[in-house]
Design an enzyme around this catalytic site. Structure first.
Site, PDB file in Angstrom:
ATOM      1  N   HIS A  51       1.203  -1.723   0.250  1.00  0.00           N
ATOM      2  CA  HIS A  51      -0.477  -0.047  -0.254  1.00  0.00           C
ATOM      3  C   HIS A  51       0.818   1.366  -0.026  1.00  0.00           C
ATOM      4  CE1 HIS A  51      -3.486   2.332   0.949  1.00  0.00           C
ATOM      5  NE2 HIS A  51      -2.805   3.105   1.648  1.00  0.00           N
ATOM      6  N   GLU A  52       1.592   1.199   1.115  1.00  0.00           N
ATOM      7  CA  GLU A  52       3.280   2.575   0.823  1.00  0.00           C
ATOM      8  C   GLU A  52       3.420   2.597  -0.354  1.00  0.00           C
ATOM      9  OE1 GLU A  52       2.140   4.514   3.321  1.00  0.00           O
ATOM     10  OE2 GLU A  52       1.215   3.209   4.014  1.00  0.00           O
ATOM     11  N   HIS A  59       1.143   4.506  -2.968  1.00  0.00           N
ATOM     12  CA  HIS A  59       1.189   6.104  -2.951  1.00  0.00           C
ATOM     13  C   HIS A  59       2.729   6.425  -3.383  1.00  0.00           C
ATOM     14  CE1 HIS A  59      -2.285   6.267  -0.175  1.00  0.00           C
ATOM     15  NE2 HIS A  59      -1.472   5.950   0.891  1.00  0.00           N
ATOM     16  N   GLU A  88      -5.670   7.497  -1.068  1.00  0.00           N
ATOM     17  CA  GLU A  88      -6.359   5.976  -0.375  1.00  0.00           C
ATOM     18  C   GLU A  88      -6.965   5.113  -0.860  1.00  0.00           C
ATOM     19  OE1 GLU A  88      -4.365   5.436   2.240  1.00  0.00           O
ATOM     20  OE2 GLU A  88      -4.376   7.405   3.311  1.00  0.00           O
TER      21      GLU A  88
END
Length: 270
Positions: free
Chosen positions: A129-130, A133, A188
């Site tokens: 997930h990071e 980003h 997100e």
């Protein structure tokens, strides 16, 4: 990534005497008047991200190469030093806060207390997930905002059309503002999708993203907003997002009911 919270009574292992909260200093809540004039490139984002991470690396305890946290992280992500065109480097901060973040320069930092509560597959999903980003350039927006807050201490530099050199105090404030930054719901959601696709493409258990969000939802219940805030603020609506992952997994025929998700009572990093 943003303000971190810990629920100490749920994770007694986080109370170890050698664990310290991440040291970043105080954020500066000032909006720069020069934000529209600033020319901010990918190279600027990479440079400022590296300066921020270098500062945080110097001011927090990093797990050594033979530390169980480092060994575990390297085992999980050893083959992902290059991911989707990004060159990544990983380190573990031995701190009480529950969080993980990735920067435009490819630095990925995972907090030991997060590793204490997440399984291997859940860590893969969270870090995926990071990385999402970074790939989606959300971290570029975050470091630009953090830079403007730090540079606003100097009216001349904040109004400049180019990125100026920051002193160590300003770098510390920029690092703090970066970690405290919030992403939009759209960002997100896109990072959630990236993590799911990352897990699926590498034949990892996609249901782990669901259980990771379920754990975050459990941590937020009854929280006094004093320890777990960073991870919760950076991953809002955890229950709703868990259900979104479940729907995607069901559609792909990859859903396997994990049963009741609970928080561990002992740390998962041995």
């Amino acid at each position: 990534m943003k303000k971190i919270i810990i629920v100490v009574f749920l994770l007694g292992v986080i109370c170890e005497a050698n664990a310290q909260k991440i040291s970043l200093g105080k954020a500066v809540d000032v909006v720069s008047k020069g934000s529209k004039a600033l020319s901010f490139t990918n190279e600027d984002a990479i440079k400022l991200s590296k300066e921020s991470v270098d500062y945080m690396d110097k001011n927090n305890e990093i797990a050594g190469p033979k530390d169980p946290y480092t060994v575990r992280l390297n085992k999980l992500f050893g083959k992902h030093k290059t991911q989707d065109g990004l060159n990544l480097n990983y380190k573990v901060y031995k701190v009480k806060d529950i969080n993980a973040f990735a920067c435009a320069d490819g630095s990925v930092r995972v907090f030991s207390s997060l590793m204490d509560m997440m399984t291997d597959d859940e860590l893969l999903a969270v870090i995926g997930h990071e990385i999402g980003h970074v790939k989606n350039q959300d971290t570029k927006d975050a470091i630009k905002s953090a830079y403007l807050k730090a540079a606003a201490l100097d009216a001349a530099s904040s109004a400049s059309s180019t990125v100026s050199t920051l002193n160590e105090s300003q770098i510390g404030k920029m690092a703090n503002a970066f970690v405290d930054a919030s992403h939009s719901k759209k960002q997100e959601s896109q990072a959630d999708d990236y993590s799911y696709d990352f897990m699926k493409a590498n034949h990892y258990n996609v249901v782990a993203e669901y259980t990771a969000f379920k754990k975050l939802a459990l941590l937020s219940e009854g929280s006094t907003q004093s320890g777990f805030q960073k991870m919760f603020n950076s991953h809002p609506d955890s229950e709703k997002r868990a259900q979104n992952i479940k729907k995607k997994a069901e559609k792909d025929g990859l859903w396997k009911d994990p049963g009741t998700v609970t928080l561990p009572t002992t740390k998962l990093t041995k």
